[in-house]
Design a protein around this motif. Structure first.
Motif, mmCIF file in Angstrom:
data_model
loop_
_atom_site.group_PDB
_atom_site.id
_atom_site.type_symbol
_atom_site.label_atom_id
_atom_site.label_comp_id
_atom_site.label_asym_id
_atom_site.label_seq_id
_atom_site.Cartn_x
_atom_site.Cartn_y
_atom_site.Cartn_z
ATOM 1 N N PHE A 1 3.361 -4.232 -1.153
ATOM 2 C CA PHE A 1 4.535 -3.363 -1.076
ATOM 3 C C PHE A 1 4.200 -1.955 -1.586
ATOM 4 O O PHE A 1 4.593 -0.952 -0.986
ATOM 5 C CB PHE A 1 5.690 -3.953 -1.883
ATOM 6 C CG PHE A 1 6.901 -3.064 -1.926
ATOM 7 C CD1 PHE A 1 7.717 -2.940 -0.811
ATOM 8 C CD2 PHE A 1 7.208 -2.334 -3.064
ATOM 9 C CE1 PHE A 1 8.829 -2.112 -0.838
ATOM 10 C CE2 PHE A 1 8.318 -1.505 -3.101
ATOM 11 C CZ PHE A 1 9.133 -1.393 -1.972
ATOM 12 N N ILE A 2 3.456 -1.890 -2.694
ATOM 13 C CA ILE A 2 3.034 -0.591 -3.221
ATOM 14 C C ILE A 2 2.142 0.132 -2.205
ATOM 15 O O ILE A 2 2.260 1.349 -2.014
ATOM 16 C CB ILE A 2 2.324 -0.762 -4.579
ATOM 17 C CG1 ILE A 2 3.335 -1.201 -5.635
ATOM 18 C CG2 ILE A 2 1.616 0.514 -5.011
ATOM 19 C CD1 ILE A 2 2.713 -1.614 -6.958
ATOM 20 N N ALA A 3 1.260 -0.609 -1.524
ATOM 21 C CA ALA A 3 0.400 -0.012 -0.500
ATOM 22 C C ALA A 3 1.232 0.552 0.651
ATOM 23 O O ALA A 3 0.945 1.644 1.162
ATOM 24 C CB ALA A 3 -0.592 -1.047 0.024
ATOM 25 N N VAL A 4 2.271 -0.163 1.060
ATOM 26 C CA VAL A 4 3.149 0.328 2.127
ATOM 27 C C VAL A 4 3.846 1.609 1.691
ATOM 28 O O VAL A 4 3.891 2.594 2.434
ATOM 29 C CB VAL A 4 4.191 -0.750 2.530
ATOM 30 C CG1 VAL A 4 5.254 -0.164 3.432
ATOM 31 C CG2 VAL A 4 3.521 -1.923 3.201
ATOM 32 N N VAL A 5 4.372 1.629 0.480
ATOM 33 C CA VAL A 5 5.097 2.809 -0.012
ATOM 34 C C VAL A 5 4.168 4.016 -0.113
ATOM 35 O O VAL A 5 4.489 5.111 0.368
ATOM 36 C CB VAL A 5 5.764 2.508 -1.374
ATOM 37 C CG1 VAL A 5 6.293 3.775 -2.013
ATOM 38 C CG2 VAL A 5 6.882 1.494 -1.195
#
Length: 97
Positions: A65-69
């Protein structure tokens, strides 16, 4: 052994990337920025796939999720910078009309 090889590849890629970016003339900055935006778009898709397929736990879900953001922020910021640079090269409209 595998971890040492991955760290070695990362360090070589970092030095090579720094050398390549420092040698790019300013006229090529906008096309280069567009290419990196495309790569960041691929990163977003990859992170979404990992987030969807990940079933190994909460940590992998949080990291994906952090990578997507972060990749999404990078893409949006890159397009904003590219648009601003292209605006610098466009002809100015006469505002007195």
């Amino acid at each position: 052994m595998n971890t040492i090889l991955l760290v070695f590849i990362f360090v070589i890629a970092a030095f090579l990337g720094k050398e390549l970016i420092s040698k790019v003339p300013s006229q090529l900055h906008t096309p280069l920025m567009s290419a990196t935006n495309a790569i960041s778009g691929i990163t977003v898709v990859g992170a979404l796939v990992v987030c969807a397929v990940s079933s190994s736990g909460t940590l992998s879900m949080i990291l994906s999720f952090i990578a997507v953001v972060l990749a999404t922020i990078n893409v949006v910021g890159g397009y904003m910078v590219t648009e601003r640079m292209l605006g610098m090269f466009s002809k100015k409209k006469d505002k007195s009309k």
